[in-house]
Scaffold this active site. Structure first.
Site, PDB file in Angstrom:
ATOM      1  N   GLY A   8       0.814  -1.209   0.000  1.00 16.90           N
ATOM      2  CA  GLY A   8       0.000   0.000   0.000  1.00 16.90           C
ATOM      3  C   GLY A   8       0.848   1.259   0.000  1.00 16.90           C
ATOM      4  O   GLY A   8       0.406   2.316   0.478  1.00 16.90           O
ATOM      5  N   GLY A  11      -0.456   4.721  -1.140  1.00 13.79           N
ATOM      6  CA  GLY A  11      -1.551   5.354  -0.420  1.00 13.79           C
ATOM      7  C   GLY A  11      -1.111   6.559   0.391  1.00 13.79           C
ATOM      8  O   GLY A  11       0.062   6.953   0.398  1.00 13.79           O
ATOM      9  N   PHE A  12      -2.047   7.135   1.103  1.00  8.72           N
ATOM     10  CA  PHE A  12      -1.805   8.349   1.884  1.00  8.72           C
ATOM     11  C   PHE A  12      -0.694   8.146   2.908  1.00  8.72           C
ATOM     12  O   PHE A  12       0.333   8.842   2.890  1.00  8.72           O
ATOM     13  CB  PHE A  12      -3.120   8.762   2.551  1.00  8.72           C
ATOM     14  CG  PHE A  12      -2.998   9.791   3.646  1.00  8.72           C
ATOM     15  CD1 PHE A  12      -2.246  10.936   3.478  1.00  8.72           C
ATOM     16  CD2 PHE A  12      -3.655   9.593   4.854  1.00  8.72           C
ATOM     17  CE1 PHE A  12      -2.142  11.877   4.498  1.00  8.72           C
ATOM     18  CE2 PHE A  12      -3.562  10.523   5.867  1.00  8.72           C
ATOM     19  CZ  PHE A  12      -2.801  11.668   5.691  1.00  8.72           C
ATOM     20  N   ILE A  13      -0.856   7.186   3.803  1.00  6.17           N
ATOM     21  CA  ILE A  13       0.158   6.954   4.823  1.00  6.17           C
ATOM     22  C   ILE A  13       1.352   6.220   4.229  1.00  6.17           C
ATOM     23  O   ILE A  13       2.506   6.536   4.524  1.00  6.17           O
ATOM     24  CB  ILE A  13      -0.444   6.182   6.007  1.00  6.17           C
ATOM     25  CG1 ILE A  13      -1.520   7.035   6.700  1.00  6.17           C
ATOM     26  CG2 ILE A  13       0.636   5.783   7.012  1.00  6.17           C
ATOM     27  CD1 ILE A  13      -2.280   6.310   7.794  1.00  6.17           C
ATOM     28  N   SER A 119      -5.339   0.387  14.036  1.00  5.16           N
ATOM     29  CA  SER A 119      -6.144   1.603  14.206  1.00  5.16           C
ATOM     30  C   SER A 119      -6.705   1.690  15.606  1.00  5.16           C
ATOM     31  O   SER A 119      -6.946   0.673  16.268  1.00  5.16           O
ATOM     32  CB  SER A 119      -7.293   1.597  13.191  1.00  5.16           C
ATOM     33  OG  SER A 119      -8.203   2.646  13.438  1.00  5.16           O
ATOM     34  N   TYR A 178     -15.065  -2.264   9.745  1.00  2.76           N
ATOM     35  CA  TYR A 178     -13.660  -1.873   9.586  1.00  2.76           C
ATOM     36  C   TYR A 178     -12.866  -2.206  10.838  1.00  2.76           C
ATOM     37  O   TYR A 178     -11.766  -2.770  10.771  1.00  2.76           O
ATOM     38  CB  TYR A 178     -13.576  -0.380   9.277  1.00  2.76           C
ATOM     39  CG  TYR A 178     -12.175   0.176   9.304  1.00  2.76           C
ATOM     40  CD1 TYR A 178     -11.184  -0.345   8.478  1.00  2.76           C
ATOM     41  CD2 TYR A 178     -11.835   1.241  10.143  1.00  2.76           C
ATOM     42  CE1 TYR A 178      -9.890   0.162   8.494  1.00  2.76           C
ATOM     43  CE2 TYR A 178     -10.559   1.759  10.156  1.00  2.76           C
ATOM     44  CZ  TYR A 178      -9.589   1.222   9.342  1.00  2.76           C
ATOM     45  OH  TYR A 178      -8.311   1.725   9.370  1.00  2.76           O
ATOM     46  N   ASN A 207      -6.256   9.621  14.690  1.00  2.00           N
ATOM     47  CA  ASN A 207      -6.774  10.326  13.508  1.00  2.00           C
ATOM     48  C   ASN A 207      -5.640  10.966  12.726  1.00  2.00           C
ATOM     49  O   ASN A 207      -5.120  12.011  13.117  1.00  2.00           O
ATOM     50  CB  ASN A 207      -7.792  11.379  13.936  1.00  2.00           C
ATOM     51  CG  ASN A 207      -9.073  10.758  14.453  1.00  2.00           C
ATOM     52  OD1 ASN A 207      -9.111  10.285  15.591  1.00  2.00           O
ATOM     53  ND2 ASN A 207     -10.102  10.729  13.634  1.00  2.00           N
TER      54      ASN A 207
END
Length: 351
Positions: A8, A11-13, A119, A178, A207
């Site tokens: 991944g 992706g963003f992170i 998370s 999730y 977050n």
């Protein structure tokens, strides 16, 4: 020199971890499916990155991706609360099956170190104290209370419970699809470590926000949704009363936490260890909306009183374990991060 495989990594992170690893002088390989519902527009990898376009559920692609790798940084996942329960098969297939296929491939290879993205949602509600000072983990909020605008969990005498920072030893209580998929990923990683003699770290992100967040998707984080609204000239719409407590942590700090975890796996330690990744500073959803409105010069937020079943009221992190055991510290303050994020580029919209 460390060679890291980042799943991944587009992706963003994941892309922030790629940047941090390259800056450290590591060799970086990425495997990413470039799902069109996640990656809007064209993706161009840094030329220093060996990029493999494939799904982590493809064992043949994983065999190639894992060759010569020292450690895996597993970021590939479907994120967010989702649209409805009909998303459940995709969450389980993307997150849990994807992790299982990756770990099985690692078991067939000589890669024995794993850092996996988890998370805060694995906790469900955060930690609370009742009026007698006793620790409490409340049950899911009742629809009738939410409909009446009573958003805070209550103790047995009807008074609001007092929220406090949550530690990694708190009971785990995933309350949506999730969340269940993220906890399953942790359990799979722990089982792999015990079975193979490997070592795994799960990083429980709070977050995360920052440049490169996805926009125009129901799976994006609340910071992105507010930013996208302000770019359209619209007021951020804040659910409940805006007093929901959260820990907003900048994506560069999350990337540095991943590098700290990767480095720690080179030494002795437990087979599996979980760490919170947060700023350690409490802000509300309303604080976030007001900060972005102020920094963009846009309209002020609108408090809607609406709610989403599955959302928790308060969840804020103690990251003391990560700081004390791995020597990590967040560097980006809320004010500086929001000032940057207000005009930072977002990921191209998906269609």
């Amino acid at each position: 020199m460390t060679t890291v495989l980042i799943t991944g990594g587009a992706g963003f992170i994941g892309s922030a971890i790629v940047d941090a690893a390259l800056e450290k002088g590591w060799r970086v390989r990425v495997i990413d499916s470039l799902r069109p519902d996640v990656h809007g527009g064209d993706y161009r990898a840094d030329p220093r990155v060996e990029f493999i376009t494939a799904d982590v559920r493809d064992p043949d692609a994983l065999a190639v991706a894992l060759f010569g790798v020292d450690v895996v940084c597993h970021q590939a996942a479907k994120v967010g609360l989702g649209v409805s329960f009909e998303d459940a098969p995709d969450y389980v297939a993307s997150n849990d099956l994807g992790t299982a296929v990756l770990l099985a491939a690692m078991a067939r290879s000589d890669v024995e170190r794993l850092v996996a993205a988890s998370s805060m949602v694995v906790y469900g509600e955060g930690n609370y104290r009742d009026s007698s000072g006793r620790s409490r983990r409340p049950a899911a909020r009742r629809v009738e209370d939410l409909d009446a605008g009573h958003f805070d969990p209550l103790d047995s005498d009807g008074r609001p419970l007092q929220p406090e920072l949550i530690t990694e030893d708190a009971p785990l209580d995933p309350r949506n699809v999730y969340a269940a998929s993220k906890l399953a990923q942790e359990y799979l990683a722990a089982a792999w470590a015990r079975s193979t003699g490997g070592r795994a770290i799960a990083l429980r992100y709070h977050n995360v926000y920052g440049p490169g967040m996805p926009q125009n998707t129901p799976y994006a984080g609340v910071a992105s949704l507010f930013r996208s609204a302000l770019e359209r000239g619209e007021a951020p719409r804040v659910f409940e009363d805006g007093a929901q407590r959260r820990d907003f942590v900048h994506v560069r700090d999350v990337a540095s936490a991943n590098l700290s975890a990767i480095e720690s796996l080179a030494g002795p330690g437990e087979a599996f260890r979980a760490f919170n990744v947060g700023s350690g500073i409490v802000h509300t959803i309303g604080d976030l909306a007001h900060a972005l409105s102020r920094n963009t010069g846009g309209p002020g937020p609108v408090i809607t009183g609406e709610y989403r079943l599955g959302d928790v009221r308060h969840i804020t992190a103690s990251s003391e374990r990560l700081k004390s055991e791995l020597g990590w510290s967040p560097l980006v303050s809320f004010d500086a991060g929001m000032a940057e994020f207000a005009s930072a580029p977002l990921r191209a919209a998906v269609t």
